[in-house]
Write a protein that holds these residues in place. Sequence first.
Motif, PDB file in Angstrom:
ATOM      1  N   ALA A   1       0.848  -1.203   0.000  1.00 55.72           N
ATOM      2  CA  ALA A   1       0.000   0.000   0.000  1.00 55.72           C
ATOM      3  C   ALA A   1       0.882   1.250   0.000  1.00 55.72           C
ATOM      4  CB  ALA A   1      -0.929  -0.012   1.208  1.00 55.72           C
TER       5      ALA A   1
ATOM      6  N   VAL B   1       3.877   2.870  -5.133  1.00 61.01           N
ATOM      7  CA  VAL B   1       3.517   2.193  -6.384  1.00 61.01           C
ATOM      8  C   VAL B   1       2.104   1.612  -6.274  1.00 61.01           C
ATOM      9  CG1 VAL B   1       4.136   0.316  -7.955  1.00 61.01           C
ATOM     10  CG2 VAL B   1       5.943   1.709  -6.914  1.00 61.01           C
TER      11      VAL B   1
ATOM     12  N   ARG C   1       0.775  -4.764   5.159  1.00 61.48           N
ATOM     13  CA  ARG C   1       1.130  -4.952   6.566  1.00 61.48           C
ATOM     14  C   ARG C   1       0.402  -3.928   7.438  1.00 61.48           C
ATOM     15  NH1 ARG C   1       7.422  -4.822   6.984  1.00 61.48           N
ATOM     16  NH2 ARG C   1       6.998  -2.722   6.248  1.00 61.48           N
ATOM     17  N   THR C   2       0.367  -2.681   6.978  1.00 60.18           N
ATOM     18  CA  THR C   2      -0.309  -1.629   7.741  1.00 60.18           C
ATOM     19  C   THR C   2      -1.676  -1.388   7.090  1.00 60.18           C
ATOM     20  OG1 THR C   2       1.886  -0.664   8.006  1.00 60.18           O
ATOM     21  CG2 THR C   2       0.035   0.713   8.681  1.00 60.18           C
TER      22      THR C   2
ATOM     23  N   LYS D   1      -3.167   2.037   5.827  1.00 58.43           N
ATOM     24  CA  LYS D   1      -2.802   2.618   4.521  1.00 58.43           C
ATOM     25  C   LYS D   1      -3.749   2.102   3.425  1.00 58.43           C
ATOM     26  CE  LYS D   1       2.147   3.306   5.327  1.00 58.43           C
ATOM     27  NZ  LYS D   1       3.507   2.946   4.893  1.00 58.43           N
TER      28      LYS D   1
ATOM     29  N   ASP E   1       0.637 -10.077   6.423  1.00 58.15           N
ATOM     30  CA  ASP E   1       2.095 -10.072   6.458  1.00 58.15           C
ATOM     31  C   ASP E   1       2.539 -11.005   5.339  1.00 58.15           C
ATOM     32  OD1 ASP E   1       4.758 -10.314   6.766  1.00 58.15           O
ATOM     33  OD2 ASP E   1       4.709 -10.988   8.858  1.00 58.15           O
ATOM     34  N   ALA E   2       2.995 -10.419   4.241  1.00 64.36           N
ATOM     35  CA  ALA E   2       3.310 -11.222   3.061  1.00 64.36           C
ATOM     36  C   ALA E   2       4.615 -11.997   3.204  1.00 64.36           C
ATOM     37  CB  ALA E   2       3.339 -10.333   1.820  1.00 64.36           C
TER      38      ALA E   2
ATOM     39  N   THR F   1       6.987  -6.272  -9.762  1.00 63.70           N
ATOM     40  CA  THR F   1       7.734  -5.199 -10.443  1.00 63.70           C
ATOM     41  C   THR F   1       9.214  -5.194 -10.072  1.00 63.70           C
ATOM     42  OG1 THR F   1       7.347  -3.569  -8.694  1.00 63.70           O
ATOM     43  CG2 THR F   1       5.682  -3.692 -10.427  1.00 63.70           C
TER      44      THR F   1
ATOM     45  N   PHE G   1       8.406  -0.023 -14.764  1.00 67.88           N
ATOM     46  CA  PHE G   1       8.981   0.634 -15.944  1.00 67.88           C
ATOM     47  C   PHE G   1      10.348   0.069 -16.263  1.00 67.88           C
ATOM     48  CE2 PHE G   1       7.789   4.027 -18.869  1.00 67.88           C
ATOM     49  CZ  PHE G   1       8.892   3.951 -19.710  1.00 67.88           C
ATOM     50  N   ASP G   2      11.255   0.107 -15.262  1.00 64.54           N
ATOM     51  CA  ASP G   2      12.547  -0.520 -15.510  1.00 64.54           C
ATOM     52  C   ASP G   2      12.961  -1.308 -14.283  1.00 64.54           C
ATOM     53  OD1 ASP G   2      12.634   2.054 -14.445  1.00 64.54           O
ATOM     54  OD2 ASP G   2      14.614   2.506 -15.218  1.00 64.54           O
TER      55      ASP G   2
ATOM     56  N   ASN H   1      11.193   3.455  -2.561  1.00 60.12           N
ATOM     57  CA  ASN H   1      11.679   2.865  -1.308  1.00 60.12           C
ATOM     58  C   ASN H   1      13.192   3.092  -1.114  1.00 60.12           C
ATOM     59  OD1 ASN H   1      12.849   0.480   0.262  1.00 60.12           O
ATOM     60  ND2 ASN H   1      10.694   0.505   0.786  1.00 60.12           N
TER      61      ASN H   1
ATOM     62  N   THR I   1       5.824   3.206 -12.604  1.00 61.62           N
ATOM     63  CA  THR I   1       5.889   1.800 -12.175  1.00 61.62           C
ATOM     64  C   THR I   1       4.486   1.195 -12.062  1.00 61.62           C
ATOM     65  OG1 THR I   1       7.815   2.410 -10.853  1.00 61.62           O
ATOM     66  CG2 THR I   1       6.883   0.241 -10.446  1.00 61.62           C
TER      67      THR I   1
HETATM   68  P1  NDP Z   1       6.931   1.513  -0.519  1.00 58.41           P
HETATM   69  O1  NDP Z   1       7.970   1.308   0.519  1.00 58.41           O
HETATM   70  O2  NDP Z   1       6.313   2.855  -0.730  1.00 58.41           O
HETATM   71  O3  NDP Z   1       5.718   0.489  -0.278  1.00 58.41           O
HETATM   72  C1  NDP Z   1       5.929  -0.858   0.034  1.00 58.41           C
HETATM   73  C2  NDP Z   1       4.633  -1.395   0.610  1.00 58.41           C
HETATM   74  O4  NDP Z   1       4.816  -2.794   0.869  1.00 58.41           O
HETATM   75  C3  NDP Z   1       4.253  -0.743   1.937  1.00 58.41           C
HETATM   76  O5  NDP Z   1       2.864  -0.506   1.941  1.00 58.41           O
HETATM   77  C4  NDP Z   1       4.643  -1.802   2.948  1.00 58.41           C
HETATM   78  O6  NDP Z   1       3.878  -1.824   4.106  1.00 58.41           O
HETATM   79  C5  NDP Z   1       4.338  -3.058   2.175  1.00 58.41           C
HETATM   80  N1  NDP Z   1       5.026  -4.189   2.777  1.00 58.41           N
HETATM   81  C6  NDP Z   1       6.335  -4.291   3.113  1.00 58.41           C
HETATM   82  N2  NDP Z   1       6.572  -5.469   3.693  1.00 58.41           N
HETATM   83  C7  NDP Z   1       5.396  -6.130   3.720  1.00 58.41           C
HETATM   84  C8  NDP Z   1       5.002  -7.400   4.197  1.00 58.41           C
HETATM   85  N3  NDP Z   1       5.855  -8.233   4.776  1.00 58.41           N
HETATM   86  N4  NDP Z   1       3.707  -7.746   4.062  1.00 58.41           N
HETATM   87  C9  NDP Z   1       2.803  -6.919   3.490  1.00 58.41           C
HETATM   88  N5  NDP Z   1       3.126  -5.702   3.014  1.00 58.41           N
HETATM   89  C10 NDP Z   1       4.408  -5.314   3.130  1.00 58.41           C
HETATM   90  O7  NDP Z   1       7.577   0.978  -1.892  1.00 58.41           O
HETATM   91  P2  NDP Z   1       7.195   1.424  -3.388  1.00 58.41           P
HETATM   92  O8  NDP Z   1       5.724   1.483  -3.526  1.00 58.41           O
HETATM   93  O9  NDP Z   1       8.033   2.568  -3.747  1.00 58.41           O
HETATM   94  O10 NDP Z   1       7.750   0.159  -4.206  1.00 58.41           O
HETATM   95  C11 NDP Z   1       6.983  -1.023  -4.325  1.00 58.41           C
HETATM   96  C12 NDP Z   1       7.738  -2.033  -5.193  1.00 58.41           C
HETATM   97  O11 NDP Z   1       7.939  -1.500  -6.504  1.00 58.41           O
HETATM   98  C13 NDP Z   1       9.137  -2.382  -4.672  1.00 58.41           C
HETATM   99  O12 NDP Z   1       9.331  -3.764  -4.831  1.00 58.41           O
HETATM  100  C14 NDP Z   1      10.072  -1.631  -5.587  1.00 58.41           C
HETATM  101  O13 NDP Z   1      11.322  -2.256  -5.702  1.00 58.41           O
HETATM  102  C15 NDP Z   1       9.294  -1.699  -6.888  1.00 58.41           C
HETATM  103  N6  NDP Z   1       9.660  -0.662  -7.871  1.00 58.41           N
HETATM  104  C16 NDP Z   1       9.831  -1.059  -9.175  1.00 58.41           C
HETATM  105  C17 NDP Z   1      10.167  -0.130 -10.142  1.00 58.41           C
HETATM  106  C18 NDP Z   1      10.221  -0.529 -11.570  1.00 58.41           C
HETATM  107  O14 NDP Z   1      10.263   0.346 -12.433  1.00 58.41           O
HETATM  108  N7  NDP Z   1      10.190  -1.801 -11.919  1.00 58.41           N
HETATM  109  C19 NDP Z   1      10.407   1.281  -9.802  1.00 58.41           C
HETATM  110  C20 NDP Z   1      10.106   1.613  -8.430  1.00 58.41           C
HETATM  111  C21 NDP Z   1       9.776   0.652  -7.506  1.00 58.41           C
HETATM  112  P3  NDP Z   1       4.113  -0.786   5.335  1.00 58.41           P
HETATM  113  O15 NDP Z   1       3.336   0.395   4.928  1.00 58.41           O
HETATM  114  O16 NDP Z   1       3.585  -1.480   6.527  1.00 58.41           O
HETATM  115  O17 NDP Z   1       5.607  -0.529   5.388  1.00 58.41           O
END
Ligand code: NDP
Length: 399
Positions: free
Chosen positions: A9, A12, A35-36, A39, A60-61, A105, A141-142, A183, A346
């Motif tokens: 959440a 992306v 997890r949260t 959000k 909790d994934a 992604t 995207f990449d 992130n 993304t």
């Molecule tokens: P954020 O840190 O903003 O969001 C990550 C989310 O995942 C948060 O809501 C977080 O929860 C949740 N999360 C983390 N751990 C767990 C878990 N164990 N169980 C359930 N939920 C969990 O990251 P982004 O949105 O910026 O990025 C998301 C993904 O996109 C990443 O894998 C990143 O690498 C990828 N990405 C890919 C790109 C591409 O072009 N291919 C470019 C940019 C990003 P909580 O709020 O509790 O922390």
Amino acid sequence: MGKALIIGAGGVASVVVHKCCQNPDVFEEICIASRTVEKCEALKKKLDGGRTKIQTARVDADNTEEVIQLIKSFGPDVVINVALPYQDLTIMDACLATGVHYLDTANYEPPETAKFEYSWQWAYKKKFEEAGIMAVLGCGFDPGVTGVFSAYALKHYFDEIHTIDIVDANAGDHGYPFATNFNPEINIREITANGRYYENGEWIETPPLSEKKVYDLPEIGPKDIYLLYHEELESLAKNITGIKKIRFWMTFSQNYLTHLKVLENVGMTSIEPIVFEGKEIIPLQFLKAVLPDPASLGPRTKGKTNIGIIAQGTKDGEPKNYYVYNVCDHQECYREVGSQAISYTTGVPAMIGAMLMIKGTWMKPGVYNVEELDPDPFMELLNTKGLPWQEDFSPTLLD
Ligand code: NDP
């Protein structure tokens, strides 16, 4: 038509949720799980009331059993994993246990080492084939659109592609002295690792950020670009037949690099645990906690991104060059979905990939990187769903 379970959440995920809700004929129901849960609920509150029905759940994934229970109770056609790379395998295991398609992604990362490689996920290919389900890897995207661009170039303009340069430029300014656009932990791990590129069947390592060029990007202008290793190089080197050389370049400002150098020099980018006041902490995770949340950059970021590929090869025995790129405006993204362009570029491809899977256009059992699939329907949707692309048949080359 279909149901998608969106895990995560963050920045992306928020874009994925907005774009799914813009396409209710395909995404009739979505469940936002993270997890949260607050959000997820905040996103639901923002978007509820349209034709796409929205549910939320806490999950909790990292715990496969929890994901299995959630999939069983919601019954999605596809799981869109936009949590963190650490959760890829547990979610893939849950998809296998329940017979549901999977998309992500970013490649799986073991938390303790920065690897950026697909080996763990490619090892699932046979299991997915046997279960009759599909996994699409790296559909942002990449990686993501850069792979689709490469497949499109090969399909329509080349007999052989010999060189690909992926150029990722972000000319956005958020006004903070230092912040990462997605992130911070993943971002900094990527940048502080050694650079690496593929040439003539070998991987060549370079010290972090040691290779620099200046490239004049359409709608952005000249920028310093630095050679990095990026995960799609591994799959493109394998899947684009005839490829001899492939490199990835990203823009960084001098200011960003100076901050990064200082943080690195004082040990703040390390992923080695240390004991602080009796508690074990990972410096990079602590740094993440004090940096601005990438999701908060949206309203402040002005300027554009330009991400594309420059391909060189041959067609009918003649040399041929081709550049295909997308330009995305941070503020336009913010107006549309409340996020900056990095999350937007993304999240939109992740939604498009899931849409093609639900429609059955991209559907075959197994585990695939995007360049292994037909690029044409994806390219069409990029144009209509927010990421239009442009072509240049006589681009400036990097060498
Ligand atoms: P954020 O840190 O903003 O969001 C990550 C989310 O995942 C948060 O809501 C977080 O929860 C949740 N999360 C983390 N751990 C767990 C878990 N164990 N169980 C359930 N939920 C969990 O990251 P982004 O949105 O910026 O990025 C998301 C993904 O996109 C990443 O894998 C990143 O690498 C990828 N990405 C890919 C790109 C591409 O072009 N291919 C470019 C940019 C990003 P909580 O709020 O509790 O922390």
